[in-house]
Design a protein around this motif. Structure first.
Motif, PDB file in Angstrom:
ATOM      1  N   GLU A 258     -12.300   7.047  -0.704  1.00 39.21           N
ATOM      2  CA  GLU A 258     -12.750   7.705   0.454  1.00 39.21           C
ATOM      3  C   GLU A 258     -12.749   6.934   1.901  1.00 39.21           C
ATOM      4  OE1 GLU A 258     -16.801  10.065   1.215  1.00 39.21           O
ATOM      5  OE2 GLU A 258     -16.142  10.039  -0.833  1.00 39.21           O
ATOM      6  N   GLY A 259     -12.310   7.561   2.753  1.00 41.75           N
ATOM      7  CA  GLY A 259     -12.543   6.821   4.253  1.00 41.75           C
ATOM      8  C   GLY A 259     -11.184   6.179   4.523  1.00 41.75           C
ATOM      9  N   SER A 260     -10.026   6.295   3.689  1.00 41.01           N
ATOM     10  CA  SER A 260      -8.758   5.095   3.892  1.00 41.01           C
ATOM     11  C   SER A 260      -7.725   6.293   3.828  1.00 41.01           C
ATOM     12  CB  SER A 260      -8.762   4.155   2.713  1.00 41.01           C
ATOM     13  OG  SER A 260      -7.818   3.301   2.875  1.00 41.01           O
ATOM     14  N   GLU A 261      -6.773   5.977   4.453  1.00 47.87           N
ATOM     15  CA  GLU A 261      -5.540   6.679   4.394  1.00 47.87           C
ATOM     16  C   GLU A 261      -4.305   6.148   3.402  1.00 47.87           C
ATOM     17  OE1 GLU A 261      -3.279   6.763   8.164  1.00 47.87           O
ATOM     18  OE2 GLU A 261      -4.116   5.061   8.770  1.00 47.87           O
TER      19      GLU A 261
ATOM     20  N   HIS B  68      -9.092   0.091  -4.074  1.00 50.55           N
ATOM     21  CA  HIS B  68      -7.918  -0.549  -3.648  1.00 50.55           C
ATOM     22  C   HIS B  68      -7.619  -1.319  -4.747  1.00 50.55           C
ATOM     23  CE1 HIS B  68      -7.416   0.859   0.370  1.00 50.55           C
ATOM     24  NE2 HIS B  68      -8.551   0.570   0.886  1.00 50.55           N
TER      25      HIS B  68
ATOM     26  N   ALA C 266       0.816  -1.061  -0.124  1.00 52.87           N
ATOM     27  CA  ALA C 266       0.007   0.088  -0.132  1.00 52.87           C
ATOM     28  C   ALA C 266       0.857   1.077  -0.136  1.00 52.87           C
ATOM     29  CB  ALA C 266      -0.881  -0.103   1.203  1.00 52.87           C
TER      30      ALA C 266
ATOM     31  N   ALA D 196      -6.194   7.569  -2.441  1.00 53.17           N
ATOM     32  CA  ALA D 196      -6.832   6.379  -1.629  1.00 53.17           C
ATOM     33  C   ALA D 196      -8.394   6.569  -1.739  1.00 53.17           C
ATOM     34  CB  ALA D 196      -6.482   6.679  -0.186  1.00 53.17           C
TER      35      ALA D 196
ATOM     36  N   LEU E 193      -4.574  -6.466   6.328  1.00 48.67           N
ATOM     37  CA  LEU E 193      -6.097  -6.279   6.148  1.00 48.67           C
ATOM     38  C   LEU E 193      -6.769  -7.769   6.501  1.00 48.67           C
ATOM     39  CD1 LEU E 193      -5.920  -4.876   2.256  1.00 48.67           C
ATOM     40  CD2 LEU E 193      -6.138  -3.673   4.433  1.00 48.67           C
TER      41      LEU E 193
END
Length: 152
Positions: free
Chosen positions: A55-58, A124, A5, A53, A18
């Motif tokens: 939405e909502g993920s760094e 992703h 990542a 990334a 994950l």
């Protein structure tokens, strides 16, 4: 499970852990990722020239060129069986009713620039052990093309 990542905001590339994905709709298919290509686009993402990334993920899981094996199918999935080889679709439709290309199932020709791309832009990618995807986004691969299918 592990995934490669990129963290665009922190400007770092790492291995993340994950949860293994599970089928959550009747038309989804669970895939074991067999191969992931690494190309110039991945290098540019890892150098923070682009890559966004979800939405909502760094972070953004890398990998947009891939070959996978079907290991489980949702109860309404009809095109694939466990053991089949597939290449997942990278570019996903924008969802705009005004986009003729996406409405026609041709997100590679999206007019709005609102598409998402697995491993590149707001979705992703495939540089992990398992992925769950909708059946409609999978392309069958004949076994005789196994050695080169990651290039499709």
């Amino acid at each position: 499970m592990k995934a490669g990542a990129v963290f665009p905001g922190a400007r770092k590339v790492e291995i993340v852990t994950l949860d293994e994905p599970e089928i959550s709709s009747p038309t989804q298919i669970k895939l074991r990722i067999l191969e992931v290509g690494v190309c110039g686009t991945d290098r540019e993402i890892c150098r923070f020239h682009h890559g966004t990334a979800p939405e909502g993920s760094e972070f953004l899981v890398l990998g947009h060129e891939s070959l996978a094996e079907v290991i489980e199918t949702g109860r309404e999935a009809r095109r694939f069986q466990p053991g089949d080889l597939v290449v997942p679709t990278v570019r996903l439709a924008c969802g705009s009713g005004a986009c003729r290309a996406c409405r026609a199932g041709r997100p590679d020709l999206c007019y709005t620039d609102g598409f998402r791309e697995r491993g590149i832009k707001q979705a992703h990618g495939f540089m992990t052990n398992f992925v769950v995807d909708e059946e409609e986004f999978l392309n069958p691969v004949p076994r005789e093309l196994r050695e080169v299918a990651v290039l499709v």
